[in-house]
Design a protein around this motif. Structure first.
Motif, PDB file in Angstrom:
ATOM      1  N   PHE A 124      58.014  46.126  45.369  1.00  0.00           N
ATOM      2  CA  PHE A 124      56.912  45.223  45.028  1.00  0.00           C
ATOM      3  C   PHE A 124      56.373  45.639  43.653  1.00  0.00           C
ATOM      4  O   PHE A 124      56.189  46.833  43.403  1.00  0.00           O
TER       5      PHE A 124
ATOM      6  N   HIS B 126      44.304  33.591  42.707  1.00  0.00           N
ATOM      7  CA  HIS B 126      44.806  34.794  42.048  1.00  0.00           C
ATOM      8  C   HIS B 126      46.088  34.443  41.306  1.00  0.00           C
ATOM      9  O   HIS B 126      46.959  33.771  41.851  1.00  0.00           O
TER      10      HIS B 126
ATOM     11  N   GLU C 136      48.437  36.545  39.845  1.00  0.00           N
ATOM     12  CA  GLU C 136      49.592  37.435  39.767  1.00  0.00           C
ATOM     13  C   GLU C 136      50.828  36.650  40.240  1.00  0.00           C
ATOM     14  O   GLU C 136      50.741  35.856  41.178  1.00  0.00           O
TER      15      GLU C 136
ATOM     16  N   ASP D 213      53.318  36.974  42.093  1.00  0.00           N
ATOM     17  CA  ASP D 213      53.757  36.874  43.495  1.00  0.00           C
ATOM     18  C   ASP D 213      53.057  35.700  44.185  1.00  0.00           C
ATOM     19  O   ASP D 213      53.497  35.262  45.256  1.00  0.00           O
ATOM     20  N   HIS D 214      51.986  35.186  43.564  1.00  0.00           N
ATOM     21  CA  HIS D 214      51.296  34.009  44.120  1.00  0.00           C
ATOM     22  C   HIS D 214      51.358  32.786  43.210  1.00  0.00           C
ATOM     23  O   HIS D 214      51.242  31.664  43.684  1.00  0.00           O
TER      24      HIS D 214
ATOM     25  N   HIS E 277      42.466  41.575  42.509  1.00  0.00           N
ATOM     26  CA  HIS E 277      42.791  42.776  41.801  1.00  0.00           C
ATOM     27  C   HIS E 277      42.984  42.546  40.314  1.00  0.00           C
ATOM     28  O   HIS E 277      43.200  43.499  39.554  1.00  0.00           O
TER      29      HIS E 277
ATOM     30  N   ASP F 128      44.014  38.802  47.331  1.00  0.00           N
ATOM     31  CA  ASP F 128      44.599  40.097  47.714  1.00  0.00           C
ATOM     32  C   ASP F 128      43.671  40.913  48.630  1.00  0.00           C
ATOM     33  O   ASP F 128      44.112  41.873  49.268  1.00  0.00           O
TER      34      ASP F 128
ATOM     35  N   TYR G 101      49.201  49.830  50.911  1.00  0.00           N
ATOM     36  CA  TYR G 101      48.977  48.678  50.029  1.00  0.00           C
ATOM     37  C   TYR G 101      47.687  48.884  49.226  1.00  0.00           C
ATOM     38  O   TYR G 101      47.665  48.759  48.006  1.00  0.00           O
TER      39      TYR G 101
ATOM     40  N   THR H 217      46.351  37.008  51.001  1.00  0.00           N
ATOM     41  CA  THR H 217      47.624  36.592  50.399  1.00  0.00           C
ATOM     42  C   THR H 217      48.817  37.381  50.929  1.00  0.00           C
ATOM     43  O   THR H 217      49.960  37.018  50.654  1.00  0.00           O
ATOM     44  N   HIS H 218      48.560  38.495  51.620  1.00  0.00           N
ATOM     45  CA  HIS H 218      49.652  39.288  52.209  1.00  0.00           C
ATOM     46  C   HIS H 218      49.237  39.756  53.605  1.00  0.00           C
ATOM     47  O   HIS H 218      48.123  40.248  53.786  1.00  0.00           O
TER      48      HIS H 218
END
Ligand code: FEO
Length: 400
Positions: free
Chosen positions: A24, A80, A82, A84-85, A146, A165, A198, A229-230
């Motif tokens: 990740f 967010h 980042e 990954d999203h 974050h 996040d 995490y 989100t995770h």
């Protein structure tokens, strides 16, 4: 039968699991995978909350079509940015050309910077709202949880927050979506260990912003549903998650225990670590996490440093400095600004020892409580030249 991906009436999970990415952010191992959570609100207007890693764009679009068929999505709300999203923003815009992208000013600058999109956007303010029909969404900015643009989206009608996040964890969603469907309340479930890892690795530097976010969200409590989100969607277990995030963001140890992390070239420093661990165990300490830094990934070491109240670090002297993996760990700790731990250290050397001095200097810089002077071992390990492990163990146990 109701589809398990409908979390509550009209709010659907349309994200995906990633069980093949090794690292990740290119950094952190994923032994239990990770989920990229995306949510669809099916009201008079249809809104998508965040997107997904670019590799999963097709899966996201298929999940959306499964729920709304050929109807269009009106809004894409970006909590967010980042990737990954945000990685599927292009794919979503292509599939739904009229979609309005909703974000704050910082978000929309990043949408342009990453994806070159400047049209059909809507800028929202902190506390601003968007009516979808039966539901009205409200946006609350939580910068640096974050990234600086981060916000959460609150739905008062459902007592639900889309949290970004915040309150997330590594670990794929194996079948179920919510904590209760996944038996995630069980202490042995993978999510709790992975949540600490995490948090400590991804968000661990941002303790003050997380505390600010917790205070800001307090007026919204109690919440029935929290959608990060995770990881699992939190319902009955949310108070446990909130407590854990609160304690971790205060850098408060979660348990009494000792993390022993060390480097060792030929096993002598490792034997000192082994002896110290035995001395602690002999004094009744049961929670001891040992990490040889040549083989343990630092993400697991940081997890245990966030978890346990005491830390012991050992290093050989290497080219007049610390063993490189030990130096790297110290840098990671200092980067996260972990303000307090019970600490001691040990160093090995052959002809000129600097490791013990450098580790002592680390304690002085961080303000960690050095409870016993560093043990220095010249050349080979023996029981006699490590006898001070007894006093180190006594000093640590006295502080646990
Ligand atoms: Fe899951 Fe900060 O992105």
């Amino acid at each position: 039968m109701k589809n398990i991906t409908e979390i509550i009436r009209g709010i659907h999970y349309v994200g995906a699991n990633d069980r093949t990415t090794h690292r990740f952010e290119g950094l952190w191992p994923l032994p239990y995978g990770v989920s990229y959570n995306t949510y669809l609100i099916d009201d008079e207007k249809v809104a998508l909350v965040d997107t997904i890693d670019a590799a999963f764009s097709e899966r996201l679009l298929a999940n959306i079509r499964e729920i709304i068929g050929d109807r269009k999505v009106d809004y894409l709300i970006i909590n967010h940015m980042e990737p990954d999203h945000s990685g599927s923003i292009h794919a979503v815009r292509q599939a739904y050309p009229d979609i309005t992208i909703v974000g704050n000013a910082k978000t929309l600058q990043m949408v342009e910077g990453y994806y070159g999109i400047v049209d059909k956007t809507m800028t929202v303010s902190d506390g601003g709202t968007l009516k979808l029909g039966a539901r009205t969404l409200q946006f609350h900015f939580i910068p640096m949880v974050h990234w600086p643009e981060t916000m959460v989206t609150y739905c008062a009608e459902d007592s639900l927050v889309f949290a970004g996040d915040a309150f997330g964890t590594f670990g794929s969603l194996d079948g179920g979506i919510t904590d209760m469907q996944l038996d995630a309340g069980n202490d042995t479930s993978k999510y709790w260990n992975e949540m600490v890892r995490y948090y400590s690795n991804i968000v661990g530097k941002y303790g003050v912003p997380v505390q600010n976010a917790i205070k800001k969200l307090a007026p919204l409590l109690p919440l029935k549903t929290v959608c990060p989100t995770h990881g699992p969607v939190w319902t009955a277990q949310f108070s446990k998650v909130l407590d854990l995030y609160d304690r971790m963001s205060r850098y408060e140890p979660l348990e009494k225990g000792v993390t022993i992390a060390y480097g060792s070239m030929y096993g002598n420093t490792e034997q000192t670590a082994e002896r110290l661990a035995r001395e602690l165990a002999r004094r009744g300490v049961t929670k001891i996490a040992m990490h040889n830094l040549s083989s343990s990934h630092v993400s697991f070491v940081l997890r245990d440093i966030f978890r346990y109240s005491a830390v012991v670090i050992g290093s050989p002297t290497y080219n007049t400095k610390l063993f490189p993996a030990v130096q790297s760990l110290l840098d990671d700790i200092e980067l996260r600004g972990i303000p307090n731990r019970t600490f001691t250290c040990f160093g090995g050397f052959t002809w000129a020892g600097t490791a013990a001095k450098l580790l002592t200097g680390f304690a002085e810089r961080t303000g960690w409580d050095l409870v016993a002077p560093a043990v220095e071992v010249k050349q080979g390990y023996t029981l006699q030249n490590t006898d001070s492990c007894n006093s180190i163990a006594d000093a640590i146990v006295a502080k646990l």
